[in-house]
Design a protein around this motif. Structure first.
Motif, short mmCIF file in Angstrom:
data_model
loop_
_atom_site.label_atom_id
_atom_site.label_comp_id
_atom_site.label_asym_id
_atom_site.label_seq_id
_atom_site.Cartn_x
_atom_site.Cartn_y
_atom_site.Cartn_z
N ARG A 200 0.86 -1.35 -0.19
CA ARG A 200 0.04 -0.07 0.05
C ARG A 200 0.87 1.23 -0.06
NH1 ARG A 200 -5.33 0.89 1.33
NH2 ARG A 200 -5.82 2.80 1.85
N ALA A 201 0.52 2.19 -0.75
CA ALA A 201 1.38 3.47 -0.69
C ALA A 201 1.20 4.19 0.61
CB ALA A 201 0.65 4.26 -1.85
N GLN A 202 2.05 5.16 0.78
CA GLN A 202 2.08 6.16 1.65
C GLN A 202 1.11 6.95 1.37
OE1 GLN A 202 5.69 7.41 3.36
NE2 GLN A 202 6.96 6.16 2.39
N GLY A 203 -0.07 7.08 2.08
CA GLY A 203 -1.19 7.82 1.69
C GLY A 203 -2.30 6.95 1.61
N ASN A 204 -3.46 7.45 0.67
CA ASN A 204 -4.52 6.81 0.19
C ASN A 204 -4.69 6.25 -0.93
OD1 ASN A 204 -5.07 9.23 -0.82
ND2 ASN A 204 -6.94 9.96 0.37
N VAL A 205 -3.60 6.07 -1.65
CA VAL A 205 -3.59 5.69 -3.09
C VAL A 205 -3.18 4.42 -3.24
CG1 VAL A 205 -2.50 6.04 -5.58
CG2 VAL A 205 -3.03 8.10 -4.18
N ILE B 253 -3.34 0.67 -12.87
CA ILE B 253 -2.25 -0.16 -12.37
C ILE B 253 -2.18 -0.22 -10.98
CG2 ILE B 253 -0.45 1.49 -12.78
CD1 ILE B 253 1.79 -0.59 -13.36
N SER B 254 -2.04 -1.33 -10.25
CA SER B 254 -1.75 -1.24 -8.83
C SER B 254 -0.69 -0.87 -8.38
CB SER B 254 -2.19 -2.59 -8.26
OG SER B 254 -0.97 -3.59 -8.52
N TYR B 255 -0.72 -0.23 -7.18
CA TYR B 255 0.34 0.51 -6.64
C TYR B 255 1.70 -0.54 -6.31
CZ TYR B 255 3.78 2.48 -3.18
OH TYR B 255 4.87 2.93 -2.35
N GLY B 256 1.35 -1.84 -6.26
CA GLY B 256 2.36 -2.82 -5.92
C GLY B 256 3.17 -3.15 -7.51
N TYR B 257 2.26 -3.41 -8.47
CA TYR B 257 2.40 -3.62 -9.71
C TYR B 257 3.54 -2.58 -10.23
CZ TYR B 257 2.92 -5.35 -14.61
OH TYR B 257 3.32 -5.94 -15.89
N CYS B 258 3.26 -1.20 -9.94
CA CYS B 258 3.57 -0.11 -10.37
C CYS B 258 5.13 -0.05 -9.88
CB CYS B 258 2.99 1.12 -9.71
SG CYS B 258 3.72 2.75 -10.21
N ARG C 189 9.46 5.64 -0.63
CA ARG C 189 9.28 6.58 0.18
C ARG C 189 8.07 7.84 -0.24
NH1 ARG C 189 15.04 5.97 0.71
NH2 ARG C 189 15.54 4.75 2.60
N LEU C 190 7.92 7.79 -1.29
CA LEU C 190 7.12 8.98 -1.79
C LEU C 190 5.41 8.77 -1.50
CD1 LEU C 190 8.03 9.19 -5.61
CD2 LEU C 190 8.89 10.88 -3.79
N PRO C 191 4.96 9.75 -0.90
CA PRO C 191 3.48 9.89 -0.40
C PRO C 191 2.64 10.22 -1.56
CG PRO C 191 4.55 11.77 0.63
CD PRO C 191 5.71 11.23 -0.51
N PHE C 192 1.61 9.53 -1.90
CA PHE C 192 0.50 9.87 -2.83
C PHE C 192 -0.71 9.89 -2.09
CE2 PHE C 192 3.87 7.06 -4.80
CZ PHE C 192 4.25 7.95 -5.79
N LEU D 53 5.65 9.94 -11.68
CA LEU D 53 5.35 9.50 -10.06
C LEU D 53 5.85 10.76 -9.13
CD1 LEU D 53 6.00 5.84 -9.41
CD2 LEU D 53 3.87 6.98 -9.52
N LEU D 54 6.92 11.59 -9.53
CA LEU D 54 7.33 12.80 -8.62
C LEU D 54 6.35 13.66 -8.91
CD1 LEU D 54 11.25 12.83 -9.18
CD2 LEU D 54 10.07 12.13 -7.20
N LYS D 55 5.91 13.81 -9.89
CA LYS D 55 4.76 15.19 -10.36
C LYS D 55 3.66 14.94 -9.64
CE LYS D 55 2.76 17.09 -14.63
NZ LYS D 55 2.54 17.08 -16.06
#
Length: 314
Positions: free
Chosen positions: A2-7, A90-95, A163-166, A182-184
């Motif tokens: 799971r991403a840091q955040g709710n994405v 695309i799922s967060y894990g597959y990304c 480490r990036l939060p989305f 993704l940085l964007k």
């Protein structure tokens, strides 16, 4: 994962919104991917089944073909499938897996191309010491170093991305997951991360390209003293290598050696180093290489017609 955040998933914009263009791209890239798999498998089987496997250049080429398959397979099947769907997710894990695999196999390919350039340098500039310098043990070490280099490059890339939060937008203006898009959309200041990505990707690619360019310049300078036949054969081989290098490195340098932002042209340039260059590798290395063509003909005639019939043909 799971991403840091709710994405938990991302939406890919893909190559185009036009339905007709998407259908054309589906047919075209499906053909490219099948051709790439067939071409690289033909090269791989032909080298491993013939005497060429014991020659350093073809030993490296077999590894390059393997990396081409792994590298392109981390992007192209997803791209082809998405061209048939209206909502490309695309799922967060597959990304995260896609980011790691693209950079891991891509960087291994870069280092193997460097090993192949070194092999040609030794063969042409130091022919009397070739068998000592390019022994099988040292070739294995070069391949191992390529894998270690791939890991040293890709794990930091993955670590920075994880480490990036989305927490807001989840739309990526690309056809696969990469770090700059993704940085964007990350919910934090990404300036430092962007500089680290440019250093880890762009500068490394540029330095390796300069090293390869200088090595081929030295080879060309050395060829002045060779016979006309020797120059022709060496230029044919080195020309194939350098064509592959240019097709792969120039788009990659444009994509990563710049301020961390995204442009519309990124997707076009990415097509070159993720699909087009790996597709052309088998063509470039076989059509301009008589030794490779002879080995393929012998191996596949023997497989299809049998050894006895092959002897009769001779």
């Amino acid at each position: 994962m799971r991403a840091q955040g709710n994405v938990t998933e991302f939406i890919l914009f893909g190559l185009s919104y036009d339905q007709n263009i998407q259908i054309f791209c589906f047919i075209f890239f499906l053909f490219c991917y099948i051709s790439l798999l067939v071409g690289n498998l033909l090269i791989l089987i032909s080298i491993c089944s013939s005497h060429l496997f014991h020659q350093p250049m073809y030993y490296f080429l077999s590894h390059l073909s393997t990396m081409d398959i792994y590298y392109t397979s981390s992007v192209t099947p997803k791209l082809i499938g998405d061209l048939l769907t209206e909502r490309k997710t695309i799922s967060y894990g597959y990304c995260m897996f896609q980011i790691f695999s693209v950079h891991f196999f891509g960087s291994i390919e870069v280092f193997i191309l460097t090993a192949m350039a070194f092999d040609r340098y030794v063969a042409i500039c130091k022919p009397l010491h070739y068998m000592v310098i390019m022994s099988r043990k040292k070739c294995n070490l070069l391949v191992l170093a390529a894998w270690a280099g791939g890991a040293a490059h890709s794990f930091p890339q993955l670590s920075m991305t994880l480490r990036l939060p989305f927490c807001g937008p989840n739309e990526i203006d690309h056809y696969f997951c990469d770090i700059f898009p993704l940085l964007k959309i990350a919910c934090t200041d990404t300036y430092t991360t962007g500089l680290l990505v440019v250093t880890n990707s762009g500068i490394i690619v540029l330095v390796i390209f300069i090293i390869l360019f200088v090595s081929y310049a030295i080879i060309l300078w050395t060829l002045r003293t060779h016979s006309a036949e020797g120059r022709r054969k060496a230029l044919s081989t080195c020309g194939s290598h350098f064509t592959v290098v240019v097709l792969f490195f120039i788009p990659a340098i444009f994509s990563y050696l710049r301020p961390p932002t995204t442009y519309t042209e990124d997707k076009v340039f990415a097509l070159f180093y993720t699909i087009i260059a790996p597709l052309l590798n088998p063509i470039i290395y076989t059509l301009r290489n008589t030794e490779m063509k002879n080995a393929m003909r012998k191996v596949w005639c023997q497989m299809i017609w049998g050894k006895g019939n092959l002897n009769e043909l001779h």
